[in-house]
Design a protein around this motif. Structure first.
Motif, PDB file in Angstrom:
ATOM      1  N   THR A 252       0.909  -1.289  -0.009  1.00  0.00           N
ATOM      2  CA  THR A 252       0.018  -0.012  -0.112  1.00  0.00           C
ATOM      3  C   THR A 252       0.763   1.130  -0.064  1.00  0.00           C
ATOM      4  N   GLY A 253       0.393   2.370  -0.537  1.00  0.00           N
ATOM      5  CA  GLY A 253       1.249   3.590  -0.420  1.00  0.00           C
ATOM      6  C   GLY A 253       2.408   3.463  -1.480  1.00  0.00           C
ATOM      7  N   ALA A 254       2.339   2.811  -2.687  1.00  0.00           N
ATOM      8  CA  ALA A 254       3.384   2.531  -3.458  1.00  0.00           C
ATOM      9  C   ALA A 254       3.976   3.377  -4.542  1.00  0.00           C
TER      10      ALA A 254
ATOM     11  N   GLY B 164      -0.397  -0.137  -4.514  1.00  0.00           N
ATOM     12  CA  GLY B 164      -1.337   0.628  -4.200  1.00  0.00           C
ATOM     13  C   GLY B 164      -1.121   2.022  -4.350  1.00  0.00           C
ATOM     14  N   TYR B 165      -2.062   2.976  -4.942  1.00  0.00           N
ATOM     15  CA  TYR B 165      -1.876   4.366  -4.695  1.00  0.00           C
ATOM     16  C   TYR B 165      -3.354   4.935  -4.553  1.00  0.00           C
ATOM     17  N   ARG B 166      -3.237   6.298  -4.021  1.00  0.00           N
ATOM     18  CA  ARG B 166      -4.502   6.903  -3.684  1.00  0.00           C
ATOM     19  C   ARG B 166      -4.685   7.691  -4.784  1.00  0.00           C
ATOM     20  N   SER B 167      -3.563   8.805  -4.869  1.00  0.00           N
ATOM     21  CA  SER B 167      -3.896   9.702  -6.269  1.00  0.00           C
ATOM     22  C   SER B 167      -2.750   9.856  -6.871  1.00  0.00           C
ATOM     23  N   GLY B 168      -1.718   8.951  -6.664  1.00  0.00           N
ATOM     24  CA  GLY B 168      -0.378   9.087  -7.512  1.00  0.00           C
ATOM     25  C   GLY B 168      -0.500   7.888  -8.394  1.00  0.00           C
ATOM     26  N   ARG B 169      -1.260   7.755  -9.275  1.00  0.00           N
ATOM     27  CA  ARG B 169      -1.283   6.671 -10.260  1.00  0.00           C
ATOM     28  C   ARG B 169      -0.109   6.869 -11.094  1.00  0.00           C
TER      29      ARG B 169
ATOM     30  N   PHE C 181      -6.395   2.631  -3.897  1.00  0.00           N
ATOM     31  CA  PHE C 181      -6.530   2.072  -2.458  1.00  0.00           C
ATOM     32  C   PHE C 181      -6.699   3.414  -1.626  1.00  0.00           C
ATOM     33  N   ASP C 182      -7.587   3.706  -0.837  1.00  0.00           N
ATOM     34  CA  ASP C 182      -7.794   4.917   0.074  1.00  0.00           C
ATOM     35  C   ASP C 182      -8.145   4.282   1.551  1.00  0.00           C
ATOM     36  N   LEU C 183      -6.782   4.442   2.573  1.00  0.00           N
ATOM     37  CA  LEU C 183      -7.084   4.097   3.891  1.00  0.00           C
ATOM     38  C   LEU C 183      -8.450   4.389   4.319  1.00  0.00           C
TER      39      LEU C 183
ATOM     40  N   ALA D  19      -1.300  11.806  17.750  1.00  0.00           N
ATOM     41  CA  ALA D  19      -1.962  11.035  17.207  1.00  0.00           C
ATOM     42  C   ALA D  19      -1.244   9.928  16.282  1.00  0.00           C
ATOM     43  N   TYR D  20      -0.188  10.596  15.530  1.00  0.00           N
ATOM     44  CA  TYR D  20       0.729   9.527  14.711  1.00  0.00           C
ATOM     45  C   TYR D  20       1.352   8.553  15.578  1.00  0.00           C
ATOM     46  N   GLY D  21       1.893   8.958  16.781  1.00  0.00           N
ATOM     47  CA  GLY D  21       2.645   8.101  17.488  1.00  0.00           C
ATOM     48  C   GLY D  21       1.709   7.011  18.055  1.00  0.00           C
TER      49      GLY D  21
ATOM     50  N   ASP E  87       8.602  12.811   0.902  1.00  0.00           N
ATOM     51  CA  ASP E  87       7.583  13.890   1.041  1.00  0.00           C
ATOM     52  C   ASP E  87       7.259  14.176   2.540  1.00  0.00           C
ATOM     53  N   MET E  88       7.002  13.008   3.134  1.00  0.00           N
ATOM     54  CA  MET E  88       6.546  13.092   4.605  1.00  0.00           C
ATOM     55  C   MET E  88       7.551  14.262   5.559  1.00  0.00           C
ATOM     56  N   THR E  89       8.738  14.251   5.182  1.00  0.00           N
ATOM     57  CA  THR E  89       9.858  14.902   6.092  1.00  0.00           C
ATOM     58  C   THR E  89      10.244  16.114   5.314  1.00  0.00           C
ATOM     59  N   ALA E  90       9.645  16.197   4.058  1.00  0.00           N
ATOM     60  CA  ALA E  90      10.444  17.491   3.260  1.00  0.00           C
ATOM     61  C   ALA E  90      10.251  18.886   4.051  1.00  0.00           C
TER      62      ALA E  90
HETATM   63  N1  LIG Z   1       9.461   9.381   5.878  1.00  0.00           N
HETATM   64  C1  LIG Z   1       9.853   9.204   7.202  1.00  0.00           C
HETATM   65  O1  LIG Z   1      10.550   9.841   7.867  1.00  0.00           O
HETATM   66  C2  LIG Z   1       8.821   8.099   7.987  1.00  0.00           C
HETATM   67  C3  LIG Z   1       9.702   7.698   9.167  1.00  0.00           C
HETATM   68  C4  LIG Z   1       8.928   6.531   9.878  1.00  0.00           C
HETATM   69  C5  LIG Z   1       8.032   5.898   9.368  1.00  0.00           C
HETATM   70  N2  LIG Z   1       7.641   6.353   8.001  1.00  0.00           N
HETATM   71  C6  LIG Z   1       6.449   5.753   7.610  1.00  0.00           C
HETATM   72  O2  LIG Z   1       6.653   4.980   6.249  1.00  0.00           O
HETATM   73  C7  LIG Z   1       5.395   5.069   5.370  1.00  0.00           C
HETATM   74  C8  LIG Z   1       5.819   5.558   4.240  1.00  0.00           C
HETATM   75  O3  LIG Z   1       6.026   6.957   4.629  1.00  0.00           O
HETATM   76  P1  LIG Z   1       6.666   7.987   3.164  1.00  0.00           P
HETATM   77  O4  LIG Z   1       7.595   8.886   4.188  1.00  0.00           O
HETATM   78  O5  LIG Z   1       7.039   7.052   2.151  1.00  0.00           O
HETATM   79  O6  LIG Z   1       5.370   8.737   2.872  1.00  0.00           O
HETATM   80  P2  LIG Z   1       5.132   9.682   1.495  1.00  0.00           P
HETATM   81  O7  LIG Z   1       6.357  10.033   0.804  1.00  0.00           O
HETATM   82  O8  LIG Z   1       4.281  10.789   1.986  1.00  0.00           O
HETATM   83  O9  LIG Z   1       4.030   8.728   0.834  1.00  0.00           O
HETATM   84  C9  LIG Z   1       2.947   8.355   1.415  1.00  0.00           C
HETATM   85  C10 LIG Z   1       2.365   7.221   0.383  1.00  0.00           C
HETATM   86  O10 LIG Z   1       1.175   6.871   0.997  1.00  0.00           O
HETATM   87  C11 LIG Z   1       0.021   6.970   0.193  1.00  0.00           C
HETATM   88  N3  LIG Z   1      -1.113   7.559   0.716  1.00  0.00           N
HETATM   89  C12 LIG Z   1      -1.328   8.741   1.618  1.00  0.00           C
HETATM   90  N4  LIG Z   1      -2.600   8.769   2.125  1.00  0.00           N
HETATM   91  C13 LIG Z   1      -3.089   7.647   1.772  1.00  0.00           C
HETATM   92  C14 LIG Z   1      -4.509   7.050   1.902  1.00  0.00           C
HETATM   93  N5  LIG Z   1      -5.536   8.051   2.695  1.00  0.00           N
HETATM   94  N6  LIG Z   1      -4.795   6.003   1.548  1.00  0.00           N
HETATM   95  C15 LIG Z   1      -3.838   5.226   1.040  1.00  0.00           C
HETATM   96  N7  LIG Z   1      -2.664   5.599   0.669  1.00  0.00           N
HETATM   97  C16 LIG Z   1      -2.222   6.905   1.182  1.00  0.00           C
HETATM   98  C17 LIG Z   1       0.415   8.062  -0.830  1.00  0.00           C
HETATM   99  O11 LIG Z   1      -0.217   7.783  -1.847  1.00  0.00           O
HETATM  100  P3  LIG Z   1      -0.550   8.623  -3.080  1.00  0.00           P
HETATM  101  O12 LIG Z   1       0.661   9.245  -3.724  1.00  0.00           O
HETATM  102  O13 LIG Z   1      -1.362   8.244  -4.101  1.00  0.00           O
HETATM  103  O14 LIG Z   1      -1.288  10.180  -2.447  1.00  0.00           O
HETATM  104  C18 LIG Z   1       1.999   7.769  -0.694  1.00  0.00           C
HETATM  105  O15 LIG Z   1       1.980   6.545  -1.833  1.00  0.00           O
HETATM  106  C19 LIG Z   1       4.277   5.425   6.378  1.00  0.00           C
HETATM  107  O16 LIG Z   1       3.701   4.597   7.076  1.00  0.00           O
HETATM  108  C20 LIG Z   1       5.103   6.506   7.303  1.00  0.00           C
HETATM  109  O17 LIG Z   1       4.445   6.651   8.712  1.00  0.00           O
HETATM  110  C21 LIG Z   1       8.021   7.347   7.477  1.00  0.00           C
END
Ligand SMILES: NC(=O)c1ccc[n+]([C@@H]2O[C@H](COP(=O)([O-])OP(=O)(O)OC[C@H]3O[C@@H](n4cnc5c(N)ncnc54)[C@H](OP(=O)(O)O)[C@@H]3O)[C@@H](O)[C@H]2O)c1
Length: 238
Positions: A9-11, A33-38, A57-59, A146-148, A183-186
């Motif tokens: 998921t989230g690939a 799996g993708y939500r908007s990023g096909r 797939f949308d959580l 929340a996330y924690g 992107d999550m930490t950007a």
């Molecule tokens: N980056 C970090 O520092 C870090 C650290 C620890 C753990 N993590 C964990 O690693 C995992 C991936 O993180 P990442 O940093 O790669 O995140 P990311 O770059 O923000 O990518 C997020 C991915 O999740 C998908 N997504 C977001 N919201 C969704 C929803 N409602 N339903 C289904 N898919 C959804 C996105 O899909 P779309 O592109 O299609 O929107 C994207 O493929 C997460 O579980 C995160 O908590 C990350």
């Protein structure tokens, strides 16, 4: 031997795309799996022709991507629960509705996909579930109640499920990354980035490739590991 099949998921980008690429490089077929990023999963499909099935797939929608995978390939051997919704904010300032959205969306989505995958996994070849957690679920982080909470719950979920599914030879493990360049930490401000990097023994954020290797290890190679939490954080949590 039949080809192993995984659902990640989230690939579409970040860690999930890295995990999908790592599995594909090992000859595993991947439902991405993708939500908007096909476009992201289509790029994977162009790189690994015939081996990638894009699944929307949308959580939040509690949709079931597993049925699509089983219809297409007739099997599922590995599930990687990587997608996550994040929003930060201190407990006393984050809107309670938003706090619950983060918790509920992640937990409901995680449980729904896993529940849907169990019938196929128990029939699978060396079946495995990998949950992508976070060291924040172990160590905590200001602004992440929340996330924690979600990431801590994943550990209890995985360990309980490991006990439920052991008799079916399904392994269930958690990967707990530290801070990784995605992107999550950007949007972490530069001063905070420096603070985090200097609190990390290896002195830097991790790369997607480093985390993907750990996830592929848990999914494909760690055949005597179940109920474990593998930390990949460069020593941040020490
Ligand atoms: N980056 C970090 O520092 C870090 C650290 C620890 C753990 N993590 C964990 O690693 C995992 C991936 O993180 P990442 O940093 O790669 O995140 P990311 O770059 O923000 O990518 C997020 C991915 O999740 C998908 N997504 C977001 N919201 C969704 C929803 N409602 N339903 C289904 N898919 C959804 C996105 O899909 P779309 O592109 O299609 O929107 C994207 O493929 C997460 O579980 C995160 O908590 C990350």
């Amino acid at each position: 031997m039949e080809t192993r099949t995984a659902l990640v998921t989230g690939a579409s980008r970040g860690i999930g795309a890295g995990i999908a690429r790592g599995l594909l490089s090992r000859g595993v077929q991947v439902a991405a799996g993708y939500r908007s990023g096909r476009a992201g999963v289509e790029a994977l499909g162009a790189e690994f022709r015939g081996q990638v099935l894009p699944v929307r797939f949308d959580l939040a929608a509690e949709s079931n991507p597993v049925a699509e995978v089983v219809d297409h390939w007739g099997r599922l051997d590995s599930l990687v629960l990587n997608a996550a919704v994040w929003n930060g904010g201190r407990l006393d300032t984050l809107d309670p509705a938003e706090w619950w959205r983060v918790v509920e969306t992640n937990l409901k989505g995680m449980a729904a996909v896993t529940r849907a995958a169990i019938p196929a996994l128990v029939e699978g070849d060396r079946p495995s579930i990998v949950l992508v957690g976070s060291v924040v679920g172990i160590q905590g982080f200001a602004g992440d109640t929340a996330y924690g909470s979600v990431k801590a719950a994943m550990i209890g979920f995985a360990r309980s499920l490991a006990k439920e599914l052991a008799r079916n030879d399904v392994r269930v493990n958690v990967l707990a990354p530290g801070f990784v360049e995605t992107d999550m930490t950007a949007e972490i401000p530069e001063r905070s980035r420096q603070r985090i990097a200097s609190a990390t023994l290896l002195g830097r954020f991790g790369t997607v490739d480093e985390i993907a290797k750990a996830a592929v290890f848990l999914s494909e190679d760690a055949t005597f590991c179940t109920g474990t939490v593998l930390t990949a954080d460069g020593g941040w949590s020490l």
